[in-house]
Scaffold this active site. Structure first.
Site, PDB file in Angstrom:
ATOM      1  N   PRO A   9       0.802  -1.219   0.000  1.00  0.00           N
ATOM      2  CA  PRO A   9       0.000   0.000   0.000  1.00  0.00           C
ATOM      3  C   PRO A   9       0.836   1.272   0.000  1.00  0.00           C
ATOM      4  O   PRO A   9       1.866   1.367   0.663  1.00  0.00           O
ATOM      5  CB  PRO A   9      -0.840  -0.106   1.270  1.00  0.00           C
ATOM      6  N   ASN A  10       0.354   2.209  -0.789  1.00  0.00           N
ATOM      7  CA  ASN A  10       0.865   3.579  -0.894  1.00  0.00           C
ATOM      8  C   ASN A  10       2.192   3.704  -1.626  1.00  0.00           C
ATOM      9  O   ASN A  10       2.651   4.823  -1.844  1.00  0.00           O
ATOM     10  CB  ASN A  10       0.951   4.257   0.484  1.00  0.00           C
ATOM     11  N   ARG A  17       3.746  11.209  -1.674  1.00  0.00           N
ATOM     12  CA  ARG A  17       3.618  10.876  -0.254  1.00  0.00           C
ATOM     13  C   ARG A  17       4.912  11.152   0.504  1.00  0.00           C
ATOM     14  O   ARG A  17       5.941  10.540   0.213  1.00  0.00           O
ATOM     15  CB  ARG A  17       3.243   9.404  -0.120  1.00  0.00           C
ATOM     16  N   TYR A  22      10.366   9.491   1.724  1.00  0.00           N
ATOM     17  CA  TYR A  22      10.432   8.526   0.633  1.00  0.00           C
ATOM     18  C   TYR A  22      11.072   9.063  -0.644  1.00  0.00           C
ATOM     19  O   TYR A  22      11.222   8.319  -1.614  1.00  0.00           O
ATOM     20  CB  TYR A  22       9.032   7.992   0.324  1.00  0.00           C
ATOM     21  N   ASN A  73       8.297  -5.006  -0.810  1.00  0.00           N
ATOM     22  CA  ASN A  73       8.133  -3.866   0.082  1.00  0.00           C
ATOM     23  C   ASN A  73       6.668  -3.909   0.497  1.00  0.00           C
ATOM     24  O   ASN A  73       5.800  -3.443  -0.240  1.00  0.00           O
ATOM     25  CB  ASN A  73       8.477  -2.551  -0.601  1.00  0.00           C
ATOM     26  N   ALA A  76       2.841  -0.656   4.840  1.00  0.00           N
ATOM     27  CA  ALA A  76       2.291  -0.739   6.195  1.00  0.00           C
ATOM     28  C   ALA A  76       1.925  -2.166   6.601  1.00  0.00           C
ATOM     29  O   ALA A  76       1.862  -2.465   7.796  1.00  0.00           O
ATOM     30  CB  ALA A  76       1.074   0.173   6.328  1.00  0.00           C
ATOM     31  N   GLU A  97      13.086  -8.595   1.882  1.00  0.00           N
ATOM     32  CA  GLU A  97      12.219  -7.507   2.348  1.00  0.00           C
ATOM     33  C   GLU A  97      12.954  -6.184   2.126  1.00  0.00           C
ATOM     34  O   GLU A  97      14.124  -6.059   2.496  1.00  0.00           O
ATOM     35  CB  GLU A  97      11.931  -7.709   3.832  1.00  0.00           C
ATOM     36  N   HIS A  99      12.711  -1.821   2.384  1.00  0.00           N
ATOM     37  CA  HIS A  99      12.050  -0.598   2.861  1.00  0.00           C
ATOM     38  C   HIS A  99      12.863   0.598   2.397  1.00  0.00           C
ATOM     39  O   HIS A  99      14.088   0.619   2.572  1.00  0.00           O
ATOM     40  CB  HIS A  99      11.924  -0.597   4.388  1.00  0.00           C
ATOM     41  N   ARG A 106      12.023   5.057  12.882  1.00  0.00           N
ATOM     42  CA  ARG A 106      10.783   5.830  12.826  1.00  0.00           C
ATOM     43  C   ARG A 106       9.916   5.514  14.046  1.00  0.00           C
ATOM     44  O   ARG A 106      10.430   5.197  15.110  1.00  0.00           O
ATOM     45  CB  ARG A 106      10.091   5.543  11.496  1.00  0.00           C
TER      46      ARG A 106
END
Length: 146
Positions: A9-10, A17, A22, A73, A76, A97, A99, A106
């Site tokens: 998502p996103n 965003r 990012y 990725n 969320a 994985e 990111h 964070r």
């Protein structure tokens, strides 16, 4: 080698965003970068993005017997989705994985990753280059990264 690159998502909102986190490159830029790197390395890469957990699970399941590696990725869903973890474990395809930011630096809730439990490696905080690092890891092995 055939690599499936999955974005949760996103990720389709890259460049819009939170560019301070990012970056300002768009999702289309990311996809172009992945395709160019795959061509350079002589691997096939398919790119998939969805904001829907079940669609991501379906895509992982459809990779069984088709792909040699998965770069994911999960966005969320990293912190919430046991379904993605179970799908990755079920197909048994080596998974990295990725990111863009470093979730460990964070908010506290971002420190938990269910997907990491199925990953052979996690790459975080390297921006979009992390995807290329992940592809290199899958294609060449850790000793030949880059």
């Amino acid at each position: 080698m055939k690599i499936l690159v999955i974005n949760g998502p996103n990720i389709n909102m890259l460049g819009i965003r939170e560019p301070d986190i990012y970056g300002s490159d768009s999702y289309d830029s990311l996809c172009s970068m992945i395709r160019a790197h795959a061509d350079e390395k002589g691997v096939y890469a398919e790119i998939y993005q969805s904001n829907h957990e079940g669609d991501l699970v379906d895509k992982i399941q459809s990779a069984y017997g088709v792909f040699d590696g998965i770069v994911i990725n999960p966005g969320a869903y990293t912190h919430t989705s046991i379904a993605l973890l179970d799908a990755l474990k079920a197909v048994g395809i080596p998974c990295v994985e990725v990111h863009i930011s470093d979730p460990d630096e964070r908010e506290p809730f971002r420190k938990t990753s269910y997907v990491r439990l199925a990953a052979v490696k996690t790459i975080k905080g390297r921006g979009l280059k992390g995807y290329l690092d992940a592809m290199d890891y899958l294609a060449c092995g850790e000793e030949n990264e880059g």
